[in-house]
Design an enzyme around this catalytic site. Sequence first.
Site: not given
Ligand code: 4NP
Length: 165
Positions: A16, A19, A21-23, A132
């Site tokens: 994701c 890395n 939250c989702r992955s 997300d």
């Molecule tokens: P993820 O969510 O892709 O599911 O881990 C996110 C969490 C934080 C950010 C981007 C995506 N960020 O830009 O801080």
Amino acid sequence: MPTTAANSKTAILFVCLGNICRSPLAEGVFRHVVEQAGKADKFHIESAATGSWHIGNPPDARMIETAINHGTDISAQRCRQISPDDFYNFDLIICMDHSNVRNVEAIKPNDASARIVMLMDHALGQDEEVPDPYYMEAADGFEQVYQMVFKASNALLAKLDGSAV
Ligand code: 4NP
């Protein structure tokens, strides 16, 4: 490692943007589902980010809590960024949304063999993104994401158990 005659493990990398939250959730939930099914020796499972913001960080506290509520502990995971080697070392790179797919395809070495797919499409045949939760307005965003990932993980194991990647 990719699947070979000498190495029967299917290597799966969930990807994701951050890395955190989702992955990491997908890594933890798929590993849990695989362990419950007694198939842990058949899979190598990791996760990675396309972005570099959170390298070395644990998953988001809200994602850890949601996973714990469902019996999966992802707190020991640490964020890492996808690298060119991953395209040789994994059979399947499973992305959460279309932008992840674009970002991953953009850095894939030409001669690498990994397949790049989207989770909901590959597991369930649904052209749907895992949203997300970091940016979701709904209070139960993390729970919604858990439910999607849990459903997809079970379907993914059923699919991979019976065939190639
Ligand atoms: P993820 O969510 O892709 O599911 O881990 C996110 C969490 C934080 C950010 C981007 C995506 N960020 O830009 O801080």
